[in-house]
Design an enzyme around this catalytic site. Structure first.
Site, PDB file in Angstrom:
ATOM      1  N   LYS A 209       0.779  -1.250  -0.015  1.00  0.00           N
ATOM      2  CA  LYS A 209      -0.003  -0.176  -0.060  1.00  0.00           C
ATOM      3  C   LYS A 209       0.664   1.308  -0.156  1.00  0.00           C
ATOM      4  O   LYS A 209       1.753   1.264   0.644  1.00  0.00           O
ATOM      5  CB  LYS A 209      -0.830  -0.111   1.281  1.00  0.00           C
ATOM      6  CG  LYS A 209      -1.740   0.982   1.287  1.00  0.00           C
ATOM      7  CD  LYS A 209      -2.888   0.743   2.603  1.00  0.00           C
ATOM      8  CE  LYS A 209      -3.985   1.957   2.626  1.00  0.00           C
ATOM      9  NZ  LYS A 209      -4.815   1.935   3.873  1.00  0.00           N
TER      10      LYS A 209
ATOM     11  N   SER B 180      -9.867   1.827   2.834  1.00  0.00           N
ATOM     12  CA  SER B 180      -8.820   2.464   1.740  1.00  0.00           C
ATOM     13  C   SER B 180      -7.862   1.712   1.238  1.00  0.00           C
ATOM     14  O   SER B 180      -7.191   2.015   0.497  1.00  0.00           O
ATOM     15  CB  SER B 180      -8.115   3.507   2.849  1.00  0.00           C
ATOM     16  OG  SER B 180      -7.405   2.989   3.773  1.00  0.00           O
TER      17      SER B 180
ATOM     18  N   SER C 224     -10.253  -0.233   7.031  1.00  0.00           N
ATOM     19  CA  SER C 224      -9.703  -0.187   5.739  1.00  0.00           C
ATOM     20  C   SER C 224      -9.132  -1.230   5.347  1.00  0.00           C
ATOM     21  O   SER C 224      -8.469  -1.554   4.103  1.00  0.00           O
ATOM     22  CB  SER C 224      -8.579   1.105   5.584  1.00  0.00           C
ATOM     23  OG  SER C 224      -9.377   2.131   5.672  1.00  0.00           O
TER      24      SER C 224
END
Lengths: 492, 95
Positions: free
Chosen positions: A78, A158, A182
């Site tokens: 990420k 997210s 997330s």
């Protein structure tokens, strides 16, 4: 050779260790697949050269009998994690051009074990969002579409880029971060396993901060076993994070006994929220039945302050974000937009550098922390947070783990909720309470909606109870037998 | 409690985010939607409840008070948008 991108992490590990294929081969297979899946927008940066170099090092480790479970496993990282010399912007414009001079502890741990970085995955800017539509780099498309539909759905957020990448078989697994859901919510939307460990289990050093009392690293994987393997590599005490806890990291994979006889599974009545779609309700009941058939004991519990978790979160998280994001001032790194004074340079930089949702949360956070409102909002929320954590503490006197749905719906359409922040926030109704309490939670794919989109069930564990949690999740996964994959509409 | 245009301008100034005059109204509306919604916390009786300061019941670790890192000025400056003579450069503050 069969398609190396279809392998689970544990199967890839076994194949690599046996010499069925090399780290270079499996990495190359993924880089090719990434190239064909650009339309998903799941990667912001692909680090091909570095990936092949890391793969060669992994092959040398395997040859030298130094292989660890993660050795040679190609993964996505990420964009929130600082990776030395590589794009690390939390998908924000304000960090334009930022290339850290240091490596996050979690990624260091993975690289020390020989894992291979394929690239940096897309996300909601600064991890603020539940649909991955808040990225400066544009939205991510979920590989899953409703049956007979050509409409794009969101991957959740997210960690949406990480989830889409694993679901599309363009990474074996990926790192995510979870502040209010997330990791777990995108896992549910993309038919994956997503694990948020206990707060303090993984170091936050080098993770770009959003809400420091909530942020936690975790894996997004194809199976529960994969999550166990990857967490073991990511986790551990780190002197550079004063909130990381100094307790030994167990062999999580060894905890997967497949036996949950006598395990007490709590079912919180407050999670039966208004307007819950019948198919979510039905899946939840199915999950209860599966665990019961496996020998677990089902116990009704109450978490009375559940309905206050979301509003508490939307005071605490923006407050912490307004403080953490004060560092983006156009001076130390990233974007600078000129102004006729120092103050106006700050204001212009932050106005242009942050997206709408990030600005909204900074403003809310600034307001609730401002003189005269601190007690009414922030202190009040921190008191309610104590009550929410107390609910779990009381519940765990009666049960070992808690079973709930992960999200109140399946993946929704791209653009469908983007103009309604409050509707977007409601996505995290089932994941936020555990976050506020620092507890581990895992989403396990459990079925398909009537439209053919994946749905997940969440298990919440006790602090540092990841072994028990993973074992229960493994049994749930086996019972659910979820083996569906998205029909491939992207690529050649 | 609800915010008006002036309050939004004040918060935006505190947060150092430029918000133009015509954005103020819409921003106030958005913030009020959220603030109205979090208002429901006032229903919860929190008399005598301690505010949470840490989710994990652990004392912060102590360490010896000595310098453990430093001497990497160039690495720190490397990502800066403007650097002069080994310092971060900003618009002139003092006349």
């Amino acid at each position: 050779m069969s398609d190396l991108t279809k392998l689970t992490l544990s199967a890839a590990r076994d194949g690599l260790h046996k010499g069925d294929f090399s780290a270079r081969e499996i990495t190359q297979a993924h880089l090719k697949a990434i190239d064909e899946a650009k339309i998903l927008n799941s990667y912001i940066e692909v680090t091909s050269d570095q990936a092949l170099e890391m793969a060669d090092n992994a092959d040398a480790m395997i040859k030298g009998n130094e292989a660890k479970p993660m050795t040679g496993i190609p993964i996505g990282i990420k964009d929130l994690y600082c990776t030395k010399g590589v794009h690390s912007q939390a998908a924000s414009h304000i960090l334009d051009g930022f290339k850290p001079e240091y490596e996050s502890t979690v990624t260091s741990n993975l690289w020390n074990d020989g894992a291979v970085m394929l690239g940096k995955t897309n996300m909601d800017e600064f991890a603020m969002g539940s649909s991955n539509e808040n990225s400066f780099y544009g939205p991510v498309k979920n590989p899953w579409r409703a049956t007979n539909s050509d409409k794009d759905t969101v991957p959740g957020g997210s960690s949406g880029g990480s989830a889409a990448a694993v679901a599309a078989d363009i990474s074996i697994a990926a790192t995510g971060t979870d502040t209010g859901g997330s990791i777990r919510q995108p896992a549910s939307f993309c038919g994956l396993v997503g694990l948020k460990p206990t707060y303090g289990r993984c170091s936050r050093f080098g993770m770009i901060a959003f809400a420091s009392s909530l942020d936690q690293a975790g894996p997004l994987t194809k199976t529960v076993r994969d999550a166990a393997i990857m967490l073991e590599s990511m986790a551990g005490y780190d002197a550079k994070d004063s909130t990381s806890i100094n307790i030994a990291v167990p062999n999580y994979e060894a905890a997967l006994s497949g036996d949950v006889r006598g395990l007490k599974v709590g079912i919180p009545k407050e999670y039966r929220v208004d307007n819950m779609p019948p198919e979510i309700e039905k899946l939840w009941q199915q999950g209860i039945d599966w665990l019961k058939s496996a020998g677990a004991e089902i116990i009704d519990i109450s978490l009375p302050h559940t309905k206050y978790a979301l509003p508490t979160y939307y005071i605490v998280a923006p407050a912490e974000c307004s403080s953490n994001l004060a560092r983006y001032d156009g001076v130390k790194y990233g974007l600078r937009v000129a102004g006729d004074s120092l103050d106006n340079m700050y204001k212009n930089t932050r106005a242009q550098g942050f997206g709408d949702e990030v600005k909204r949360r900074i403003l809310i956070g600034t307001y609730v922390l401002s003189a005269g409102y601190y007690d009414a909002y922030y202190l009040k929320a921190q008191r309610v947070r104590t009550l929410i954590a107390g609910d779990f503490k009381a519940a765990y006197e009666k049960c070992d783990v808690i079973l709930t749905p992960t999200a109140p719906s399946a993946a929704f359409g791209l653009g469908e909720k983007v103009s309604d922040p409050l509707a977007m926030y409601l996505n995290d109704v089932f994941t936020v309470p555990a976050s506020l309490s620092g507890l581990p939670g895992i989403s396990v794919p459990a079925g398909l909606s009537s439209d053919g989109l994946p749905l997940g069930l969440q298990l919440i564990g006790q602090a540092f109870g990841e072994e028990q949690l993973l074992n229960a999740a493994d049994v749930l996964e086996t019972a659910a037998g979820f083996s569906d994959k998205p029909a491939k509409w992207w690529g050649a | 409690m609800s915010v008006d245009k002036n309050t939004v301008a004040k918060i935006a100034n505190l947060a150092r985010i430029a918000v133009s005059e015509d954005e103020l109204e819409a921003t106030a509306g958005e913030l009020n939607n959220i603030l109205d919604w979090v208002e429901q916390l006032s229903q919860v009786n929190t008399d005598g409840v301690e505010p949470m300061t840490s989710v994990v019941a652990a004392a912060l670790p102590m360490r010896e008070d000595k310098v453990t890192d430093g001497n990497y000025r160039d690495q720190i400056l490397k990502n800066a948008p403007a650097v002069e003579q080994g310092f971060f450069a900003v618009p002139k503050v003092i006349e």
